[in-house]
Design an enzyme around this catalytic site. Sequence first.
Site, PDB file in Angstrom:
ATOM      1  N   GLY A 262       0.816  -1.210   0.000  1.00  0.00           N
ATOM      2  CA  GLY A 262       0.000   0.000   0.000  1.00  0.00           C
ATOM      3  C   GLY A 262       0.844   1.251   0.000  1.00  0.00           C
ATOM      4  O   GLY A 262       0.461   2.271   0.598  1.00  0.00           O
ATOM      5  N   GLY A 263       1.969   1.209  -0.704  1.00  0.00           N
ATOM      6  CA  GLY A 263       2.954   2.287  -0.622  1.00  0.00           C
ATOM      7  C   GLY A 263       2.776   3.423  -1.590  1.00  0.00           C
ATOM      8  O   GLY A 263       3.645   4.291  -1.690  1.00  0.00           O
ATOM      9  N   GLY A 264       1.644   3.476  -2.306  1.00  0.00           N
ATOM     10  CA  GLY A 264       1.490   4.471  -3.347  1.00  0.00           C
ATOM     11  C   GLY A 264       0.718   5.714  -2.967  1.00  0.00           C
ATOM     12  O   GLY A 264       0.749   6.703  -3.698  1.00  0.00           O
TER      13      GLY A 264
ATOM     14  N   ASP B 215      -2.650  -6.750  -6.722  1.00  0.00           N
ATOM     15  CA  ASP B 215      -3.845  -6.835  -5.901  1.00  0.00           C
ATOM     16  C   ASP B 215      -3.536  -7.800  -4.755  1.00  0.00           C
ATOM     17  O   ASP B 215      -3.388  -9.014  -4.970  1.00  0.00           O
ATOM     18  CB  ASP B 215      -5.015  -7.340  -6.747  1.00  0.00           C
ATOM     19  N   LEU B 216      -3.453  -7.280  -3.544  1.00  0.00           N
ATOM     20  CA  LEU B 216      -3.059  -8.097  -2.393  1.00  0.00           C
ATOM     21  C   LEU B 216      -4.086  -9.178  -2.047  1.00  0.00           C
ATOM     22  O   LEU B 216      -3.774 -10.088  -1.269  1.00  0.00           O
ATOM     23  CB  LEU B 216      -2.822  -7.208  -1.179  1.00  0.00           C
TER      24      LEU B 216
ATOM     25  N   ASN C 214       1.532  -2.229   5.380  1.00  0.00           N
ATOM     26  CA  ASN C 214       0.771  -0.998   5.594  1.00  0.00           C
ATOM     27  C   ASN C 214      -0.614  -1.011   4.955  1.00  0.00           C
ATOM     28  O   ASN C 214      -1.529  -0.351   5.444  1.00  0.00           O
ATOM     29  CB  ASN C 214       1.586   0.181   5.034  1.00  0.00           C
TER      30      ASN C 214
ATOM     31  N   TYR D  54     -13.549  -4.171  10.045  1.00  0.00           N
ATOM     32  CA  TYR D  54     -12.215  -3.586   9.983  1.00  0.00           C
ATOM     33  C   TYR D  54     -11.526  -3.646  11.343  1.00  0.00           C
ATOM     34  O   TYR D  54     -10.360  -4.036  11.445  1.00  0.00           O
ATOM     35  CB  TYR D  54     -12.326  -2.140   9.502  1.00  0.00           C
TER      36      TYR D  54
ATOM     37  N   ALA E  47     -10.229  -7.002  12.129  1.00  0.00           N
ATOM     38  CA  ALA E  47      -8.972  -7.282  11.427  1.00  0.00           C
ATOM     39  C   ALA E  47      -7.798  -6.597  12.108  1.00  0.00           C
ATOM     40  O   ALA E  47      -6.722  -7.190  12.267  1.00  0.00           O
ATOM     41  CB  ALA E  47      -9.082  -6.830   9.970  1.00  0.00           C
ATOM     42  N   LYS E  48      -8.004  -5.352  12.518  1.00  0.00           N
ATOM     43  CA  LYS E  48      -6.905  -4.594  13.109  1.00  0.00           C
ATOM     44  C   LYS E  48      -6.518  -5.126  14.486  1.00  0.00           C
ATOM     45  O   LYS E  48      -5.354  -5.079  14.877  1.00  0.00           O
ATOM     46  CB  LYS E  48      -7.271  -3.108  13.165  1.00  0.00           C
TER      47      LYS E  48
END
Length: 255
Positions: A19-21, A70-71, A97, A162, A165-166
């Site tokens: 997710g580095g973009g 796509d992760l 990330n 969410y 998941a976190k």
Amino acid sequence: MLPSTVFPDLKDRSVLITGGGSGIGASLTEGFVRQGARVAFIDIAEAPSLALVEQLEQKYGNRPLYLNTDLRDIDALRKAVAEAEAAHGAITVLINNAAWDDRHEIEAVTEDYWNLNQSINLRPQFFAVQAVLPGMKKAGGGAIVNFTSVSFMMNQGDLPVYTAAKAGVIGLTKGLAGKLGIDKIRVNAIAPGWVMTERQKELWATPEGMKAHIGKQSLKEEIQPDDMVGPCLFLASDAARMLTAQTLIVDGGYL
């Protein structure tokens, strides 16, 4: 503003950021590029990622490797890791990330939505670790930083899948740390507070909401994406040599 601190041991390290973009991820990518690391980053959004690559090369003379992946596709994730290793050598810093903080109502959640959410927010963190492990072990060790969130710690109620998941990210972090310490691999987590990314400002951050939130922080300023860079560089560096299985909360003192 990026931190001025330089961590000499990060120079020439092979770093992979998911997710580095954009958002926090783009700041992390720039932070490691600025340290002189050999950075590869995964992101599904091509246009902003390619723009970031050009921008950082012009600014630092250090071109990161962008991997359009796509992760949710674990085979594609494994191929991206292999491509990063072919370009930069064994990955010794992994930054998990990538996330998707979509708001949702309990009544509206379907089994498919649950699986989709976990396939972005939790599952790739494990499989990214699995993919880099052989090279990291062969290299003699490394550092893994998993991004979680304070949202589940503050009982935030508008995104329960969410937050599940976190919370899982912290369990994953501690379990991996307990297993991988013998290989000199440290595993820690960062729990950001409400970071003012463009996505947050566009979708959810109203002036009234921000005022109320900052009023509960000890530090009375908006948290910016760049504020996550220093803690992440520290955890990735030898400065944190004996620090593992920990969660670093970076929320301006909200909690």
